[in-house]
Design a protein around this motif. Structure first.
Motif, short mmCIF file in Angstrom:
data_model
loop_
_atom_site.label_atom_id
_atom_site.label_comp_id
_atom_site.label_asym_id
_atom_site.label_seq_id
_atom_site.Cartn_x
_atom_site.Cartn_y
_atom_site.Cartn_z
N ASP A 1 -0.77 2.05 2.50
CA ASP A 1 -1.75 0.98 2.34
C ASP A 1 -2.84 1.03 3.40
N GLU A 2 -2.52 1.51 4.58
CA GLU A 2 -3.54 1.59 5.63
C GLU A 2 -4.52 2.72 5.36
N ASP B 1 -6.45 1.68 2.29
CA ASP B 1 -7.17 0.43 2.56
C ASP B 1 -7.01 -0.58 1.42
N THR B 2 -5.74 -0.85 1.06
CA THR B 2 -5.48 -1.81 -0.01
C THR B 2 -5.76 -3.24 0.46
N GLU B 3 -6.13 -4.09 -0.47
CA GLU B 3 -6.42 -5.49 -0.15
C GLU B 3 -5.32 -6.43 -0.61
N GLU C 1 -9.75 5.93 -4.01
CA GLU C 1 -9.32 6.76 -2.87
C GLU C 1 -8.19 7.64 -3.37
#
Length: 134
Positions: A32-33, A36-38, A4
């Motif tokens: 992070d949102e 879309d980090t895990e 991304e």
């Protein structure tokens, strides 16, 4: 998607003063949102002169900070062993789990700090004065 790309200006700022359960009343960009980090939390924090994140610790999360803009006074270390350190642009610092940390914008201009936390879990701030040394 396996990757991304996002520009900072494309990530909306959130005014935390509008979120009752989240002190302090600062503005952030929750990278992070958008990305879309895990496994990590990634935020840009914006500090007006005098604004701060109070001295606190986390049970699990290790946090890495980097000053992009502004002049800060850091409060770091275990309860009773705290030290104050000056930090300007280009300064990194780390707070390991259960180690107290906080910082205040002591400059005359807005300050911006990049904060990276891992693991990416809900880990609310703890009072470092209540943690026992191992």
């Amino acid at each position: 998607m396996e990757y991304e790309v996002v520009h900072t200006d494309d990530v909306p700022k959130t005014d935390l003063s509008e979120v009752d359960e989240v002190p302090p009343d600062l503005q952030i960009r929750a990278l992070d949102e958008v990305l879309d980090t895990e496994h990590v939390q990634l935020k840009l924090w914006y500090f007006e002169p005098g604004e701060e994140i109070n001295y606190h610790a986390h049970a699990e999360q290790e946090e890495l900070y980097y000053v992009l803009e502004g002049e800060f006074s850091l409060k770091l270390g275990r309860s009773g062993e705290e030290e104050y350190v000056d930090a300007g642009p280009g300064t990194f610092w780390i707070a390991k789990p259960e180690i107290g940390h906080g910082h205040r914008n002591v400059g005359d201009e807005q300050g911006v700090v990049l904060a990276i936390g891992a693991p990416g879990v809900e880990d609310p701030g703890l009072d470092p004065h209540g943690l026992e040394d191992e």
